[in-house]
Design a protein around this motif. Structure first.
Motif, PDB file in Angstrom:
ATOM      1  N   VAL A 145       0.993  -1.197   0.008  1.00 58.52           N
ATOM      2  CA  VAL A 145       0.028  -0.095   0.090  1.00 58.52           C
ATOM      3  C   VAL A 145       0.959   1.182  -0.031  1.00 58.52           C
ATOM      4  O   VAL A 145       2.048   1.155   0.671  1.00 58.52           O
ATOM      5  CB  VAL A 145      -1.072  -0.040   1.235  1.00 58.52           C
ATOM      6  CG1 VAL A 145      -0.125   0.178   2.493  1.00 58.52           C
ATOM      7  CG2 VAL A 145      -1.778   1.220   1.298  1.00 58.52           C
ATOM      8  N   TYR A 185      -4.298   1.982  -3.715  1.00 56.21           N
ATOM      9  CA  TYR A 185      -4.491   0.630  -3.088  1.00 56.21           C
ATOM     10  C   TYR A 185      -6.081   0.198  -3.334  1.00 56.21           C
ATOM     11  O   TYR A 185      -6.146  -0.871  -3.858  1.00 56.21           O
ATOM     12  CB  TYR A 185      -4.243   0.888  -1.624  1.00 56.21           C
ATOM     13  CG  TYR A 185      -4.362  -0.359  -0.758  1.00 56.21           C
ATOM     14  CD1 TYR A 185      -3.588  -1.487  -1.039  1.00 56.21           C
ATOM     15  CD2 TYR A 185      -5.613  -0.629  -0.001  1.00 56.21           C
ATOM     16  CE1 TYR A 185      -3.606  -2.570  -0.343  1.00 56.21           C
ATOM     17  CE2 TYR A 185      -5.781  -1.834   0.699  1.00 56.21           C
ATOM     18  CZ  TYR A 185      -4.760  -2.668   0.784  1.00 56.21           C
ATOM     19  OH  TYR A 185      -5.069  -3.760   1.083  1.00 56.21           O
ATOM     20  N   HIS A 230       0.299   5.542   0.452  1.00 56.20           N
ATOM     21  CA  HIS A 230      -0.593   6.746   0.723  1.00 56.20           C
ATOM     22  C   HIS A 230      -0.408   7.816   0.138  1.00 56.20           C
ATOM     23  O   HIS A 230       0.852   8.372   0.364  1.00 56.20           O
ATOM     24  CB  HIS A 230      -0.860   6.756   2.278  1.00 56.20           C
ATOM     25  CG  HIS A 230      -1.452   5.436   2.871  1.00 56.20           C
ATOM     26  ND1 HIS A 230      -2.630   5.060   2.973  1.00 56.20           N
ATOM     27  CD2 HIS A 230      -0.831   4.580   3.819  1.00 56.20           C
ATOM     28  CE1 HIS A 230      -2.801   3.909   3.730  1.00 56.20           C
ATOM     29  NE2 HIS A 230      -1.699   3.726   4.140  1.00 56.20           N
ATOM     30  N   THR A 243     -11.448  -1.004   1.457  1.00 58.99           N
ATOM     31  CA  THR A 243     -11.222   0.375   0.828  1.00 58.99           C
ATOM     32  C   THR A 243     -11.887   0.479  -0.282  1.00 58.99           C
ATOM     33  O   THR A 243     -12.397   1.815  -0.576  1.00 58.99           O
ATOM     34  CB  THR A 243      -9.648   0.520   0.760  1.00 58.99           C
ATOM     35  OG1 THR A 243      -9.025  -0.474  -0.375  1.00 58.99           O
ATOM     36  CG2 THR A 243      -8.977   0.539   2.272  1.00 58.99           C
ATOM     37  N   TYR A 297      -6.059   6.823  -0.436  1.00 56.54           N
ATOM     38  CA  TYR A 297      -5.988   5.197  -0.521  1.00 56.54           C
ATOM     39  C   TYR A 297      -6.215   4.983  -2.186  1.00 56.54           C
ATOM     40  O   TYR A 297      -6.748   3.844  -2.376  1.00 56.54           O
ATOM     41  CB  TYR A 297      -7.207   4.357   0.158  1.00 56.54           C
ATOM     42  CG  TYR A 297      -6.740   4.220   1.575  1.00 56.54           C
ATOM     43  CD1 TYR A 297      -6.019   2.830   1.905  1.00 56.54           C
ATOM     44  CD2 TYR A 297      -6.545   4.967   2.831  1.00 56.54           C
ATOM     45  CE1 TYR A 297      -5.624   2.455   3.202  1.00 56.54           C
ATOM     46  CE2 TYR A 297      -6.130   4.784   3.928  1.00 56.54           C
ATOM     47  CZ  TYR A 297      -5.820   3.709   4.122  1.00 56.54           C
ATOM     48  OH  TYR A 297      -5.333   3.256   5.635  1.00 56.54           O
TER      49      TYR A 297
END
Length: 245
Positions: free
Chosen positions: A94, A153, A96, A142, A150
């Motif tokens: 991931v 991801y 951010h 998510t 996000y």
């Protein structure tokens, strides 16, 4: 009659949710091939713990986005244990950042592991999993939460959902189930890294149960889908998030 031991491959199995899945499947009697990318020490420690508890596991390094390395991973499972019954795609990364600031190199890196990696592993699984088996992709809550920072991801996990649902239709006649498990905020190093106490508390409060998930919460659902009890669940994305919405 002796029932043959079932065999599972778990990618991203050295840490976090993946590690818990490895330990749960081993405790359930599976021979487990634990795949890792770089965390060799953690992978070997997990294998040692399983062996000490009477289980059977081996650790194999492979980059999930490298089709040749993944083919060797599946070769190892077949050569070591005679076949493959369950494949769990848990490898993932991931990054951010707001969309306006996201480095496109980071976007490519996330999608290489999370999308291409899932596709490559699923492709080998589709070729090799025995009838009566299960393919389980680890997705995420998510995509439906629209959380700022996000985007890379969440987009990658939305792709995982799409791959899952299509593969389920393609493999149904072979008696192989394909599902995705979508955890919410879970107390792993991947999730907690870089977050202060206030950020963690805000994420925990998104669930009516007012807590973060634990890796075992996801591992329990994976174990169910891999078992005979989960055979009539197919082509689904199961949200394991305590009701977060």
């Amino acid at each position: 009659m002796t029932v043959p031991q079932r065999v599972a491959i778990v990618t991203g199995g050295s840490q976090g949710i993946g590690r818990q899945i490895v330990k749960r499947l081993a405790a359930d009697g599976y021979a487990v091939v634990l795949n890792y990318a770089t965390s060799k020490v953690e992978a070997e420690q997990t294998v040692a713990e399983i062996a000490a508890a009477g289980g059977d596991a081996v650790a194999v390094q492979a980059d999930v986005a490298d089709e040749f390395a993944v083919a060797r991973l599946f070769d190892t499972a077949e050569q070591t244990y005679g076949g493959i019954d369950v494949v769990v795609n848990s490898a993932g990364i991931v990054v951010h950042a707001p969309i306006v600031e996201l480095d496109l190199a980071d976007l490519d890196r996330v999608h290489r592991t999370n999308v291409r990696g899932t596709f490559v592993v699923d492709q080998q699984a589709a070729r090799r999993v025995r009838p009566g088996g299960a393919i389980i992709n680890i997705s995420s809550t998510t995509p439906k939460l629209s959380l700022p920072t996000y985007s890379a991801y969440a987009a990658s996990k939305a792709a995982v959902d799409a791959i899952t649902l299509i593969l389920a239709r393609e493999l149904g006649e072979r008696d192989i189930t394909v599902n995705a498990v979508a955890p919410g905020a879970t107390a792993t190093a991947l999730f907690l890294d870089g977050k202060d106490e206030q950020a963690v508390a805000r994420m925990a409060a998104m669930s009516p149960m007012n807590r973060l998930g634990e890796p075992a919460d996801t591992a329990d659902v994976v174990a169910f889908l891999a078992s005979p009890a989960g055979r009539w669940i197919n082509g689904q994305v199961l949200y394991v998030n305590g009701g977060a919405a």
